[in-house]
Design a protein around this motif. Structure first.
Motif, short mmCIF file in Angstrom:
data_model
loop_
_atom_site.label_atom_id
_atom_site.label_comp_id
_atom_site.label_asym_id
_atom_site.label_seq_id
_atom_site.Cartn_x
_atom_site.Cartn_y
_atom_site.Cartn_z
N GLU A 98 0.84 -1.21 0.00
CA GLU A 98 0.00 0.00 0.00
C GLU A 98 0.88 1.26 0.00
OE1 GLU A 98 -3.43 -0.41 2.49
OE2 GLU A 98 -3.68 1.76 2.58
N GLY A 99 1.93 1.25 0.83
CA GLY A 99 2.78 2.45 0.96
C GLY A 99 3.81 2.59 -0.15
N ARG A 100 4.22 1.48 -0.75
CA ARG A 100 5.20 1.45 -1.85
C ARG A 100 6.44 2.31 -1.60
NH1 ARG A 100 2.64 -0.65 -7.01
NH2 ARG A 100 0.93 -1.76 -6.09
N PRO A 101 7.08 2.13 -0.45
CA PRO A 101 8.27 2.93 -0.18
C PRO A 101 9.43 2.52 -1.08
CG PRO A 101 8.06 1.22 1.47
CD PRO A 101 6.82 1.14 0.62
N SER A 102 10.31 3.47 -1.31
CA SER A 102 11.51 3.16 -2.09
C SER A 102 12.46 2.29 -1.29
CB SER A 102 12.22 4.47 -2.48
OG SER A 102 13.37 4.18 -3.21
N ILE A 103 12.47 2.51 0.05
CA ILE A 103 13.44 1.81 0.90
C ILE A 103 12.72 1.23 2.11
CG2 ILE A 103 15.43 2.20 2.45
CD1 ILE A 103 16.34 4.39 0.51
N PHE A 104 13.10 0.03 2.50
CA PHE A 104 12.57 -0.57 3.73
C PHE A 104 13.74 -1.16 4.52
CE2 PHE A 104 10.57 -4.29 5.96
CZ PHE A 104 9.89 -3.53 6.90
N LEU A 105 13.89 -0.69 5.77
CA LEU A 105 15.01 -1.12 6.61
C LEU A 105 14.50 -1.77 7.88
CD1 LEU A 105 17.02 2.25 6.49
CD2 LEU A 105 17.33 0.26 4.99
N CYS A 106 15.23 -2.76 8.35
CA CYS A 106 14.92 -3.27 9.69
C CYS A 106 16.19 -3.81 10.32
CB CYS A 106 13.79 -4.29 9.68
SG CYS A 106 14.08 -5.74 8.74
N GLY A 107 16.12 -4.07 11.62
CA GLY A 107 17.29 -4.52 12.37
C GLY A 107 17.69 -5.94 11.95
N ALA A 108 18.99 -6.20 11.98
CA ALA A 108 19.46 -7.56 11.70
C ALA A 108 19.39 -8.35 13.01
CB ALA A 108 20.88 -7.52 11.13
N THR A 109 18.19 -8.40 13.55
CA THR A 109 17.95 -9.15 14.78
C THR A 109 17.40 -10.52 14.38
OG1 THR A 109 15.72 -8.29 14.80
CG2 THR A 109 17.36 -7.04 16.04
N VAL A 110 17.15 -11.35 15.35
CA VAL A 110 16.61 -12.68 15.03
C VAL A 110 15.28 -12.52 14.27
CG1 VAL A 110 15.68 -14.79 16.04
CG2 VAL A 110 17.74 -13.73 17.00
#
Ligand code: FAD
Length: 340
Positions: A98-110
């Motif tokens: 829905e949001g179609r962001p150019s970039i998606f980031l998240c933590g390199a956690t488990v």
């Protein structure tokens, strides 16, 4: 080449960041990525959106805004109370489409690693895992992710110019957390998602939290390597005097002298202490990445040619088994501790 589900021409110039949380608190790694995300967004004149998934978590939005979030997409559902990769992938996918962001980031956690891998496959896009730096080209909108490769022998720069979203996971401790600004605020977008119990293939029977140590929060880190011959009690005494924690290189962990959660480095924890002591440590790249962000490094090694001295602010050439006890004595004297 397989096309991603949405492409460059359908993207929004927005950086999205997944907010991880435990027991009603945002994880430090999410705040670290928010600070980096804010910087990249400012440099490129983009906006910053946080994706918050859970149940009864709306209260966390205010804190996210103080770290520079412009808009927060909230997905609240009873089935999202605990992280399950099926449910979180299901709703994050709907939000991203829905949001179609150019970039998606998240933590390199488990959980972050688990979720990001599945999302990337569903979205038919790439994933740059365990990044150690991020840069955004304001003109082209291309994100460059830095990762270490081939066991740390090379630094690789990765880009996904054709696929969206550009996805990366970032290791905890890589970016500084930045300061919260109290009066910042933003917009909450409440997302309605379709989620049924049958989507979730795992059942959480019990949640057990270990009493593990979080080395990323230690202001002083006293690390020991093979050269201290397993004498971690000595390092523990020094760490206690300085109100710090002990860490280790891989060999003493492999040899069972210390728990694996205390391994510092590429396959251990990346830390950002005020002071890091490196006792009996040669200074291999794999270890250095874990302490290179320390404000001050003190190295003790019997070999004057040891590479660790190239990374140290203070170097002591000597036998750590003698130097550390002498250091402990000196600190006790300066602190007025009676150790007769
Ligand atoms: C893919 C991969 C990932 C890895 N990940 C990690 C990681 O996350 N963390 C990590 O630490 N390693 C990691 N390693 C291992 C890493 O490459 C090194 O082998 C390791 O860091 C070396 O540990 P060390 O310095 O304790 O031991 P050594 O390299 O054996 O060095 C011991 C040092 O102690 C000194 N010394 C000996 N006796 C004394 C004494 N009495 N007093 C003072 N100094 C003394 C010696 O001069 C020497 O410099 C990884 C390796 C690979 C291939």
């Amino acid at each position: 080449m397989v096309a991603s589900l949405y492409g460059v021409h359908e993207e929004e110039k927005v950086i999205w960041i997944l907010l991880e949380h435990t027991n009603g608190r945002l994880e430090n790694v999410s705040l670290e990525i928010l600070s980096k995300g804010r910087q990249l967004a400012d440099e490129s004149d983009w906006s910053l959106t946080a994706l918050l998934i859970g149940h009864h978590v709306r209260g966390l939005a205010e804190e996210a805004f103080t770290y520079g979030v412009d808009e927060l997409w909230l997905v609240d559902h009873p089935l999202l109370e605990q992280f399950t990769v099926d449910a979180y992938t299901h709703v994050a996918y709907q939000a991203l489409m829905e949001g179609r962001p150019s970039i998606f980031l998240c933590g390199a956690t488990v959980n972050g690693r688990d979720l990001a891998g599945r999302l990337a496959v569903r979205l038919k896009t790439g994933l740059n895992a365990d990044c150690t730096d991020l840069r955004l080209n304001a003109k082209t909108g291309v994100l460059t992710s830095e990762v270490t490769g081939f066991g740390g022998g090379v630094l690789a720069l990765l880009e996904s110019p054709e696929h969206r979203p550009q996805m990366s996971t970032v290791r905890p401790g890589v970016f500084p957390q930045g300061d919260a600004v109290g009066d910042r605020t933003g917009k909450v977008v409440e997302m309605q998602v379709e989620l049924e119990k049958r989507v979730i293939r795992t059942r959480i029977v019990e949640r057990v939290t270990g009493e593990g140590v979080d080395l990323t929060k230690a202001p002083i880190l006293v690390c020991g390597g093979r050269g201290i011959a397993g004498k971690f009690e000595m390092l523990e005494e020094l760490a206690n005097l300085l109100e710090g924690e002990i860490g280790a290189t891989r060999p003493p962990v492999d040899e069972g002298h210390i728990e694996r959660e205390r391994q510092v480095g590429q396959t251990g924890v990346v830390c950002r202490p005020k002071v890091a002591f490196a006792c009996g440590i040669s200074g291999a790249f794999h270890f250095i990445v874990g302490i290179e962000n320390a404000d001050l490094v003190v190295a003790i090694n019997s070999d004057p040619e040891a590479p660790i001295f190239e990374h140290a602010d203070y170097g002591i050439v000597g036998d750590a088994l003698q130097v550390v006890p002498a250091l402990i004595k000196a600190i006790q004297v300066s602190q007025g501790v009676n150790h007769a």
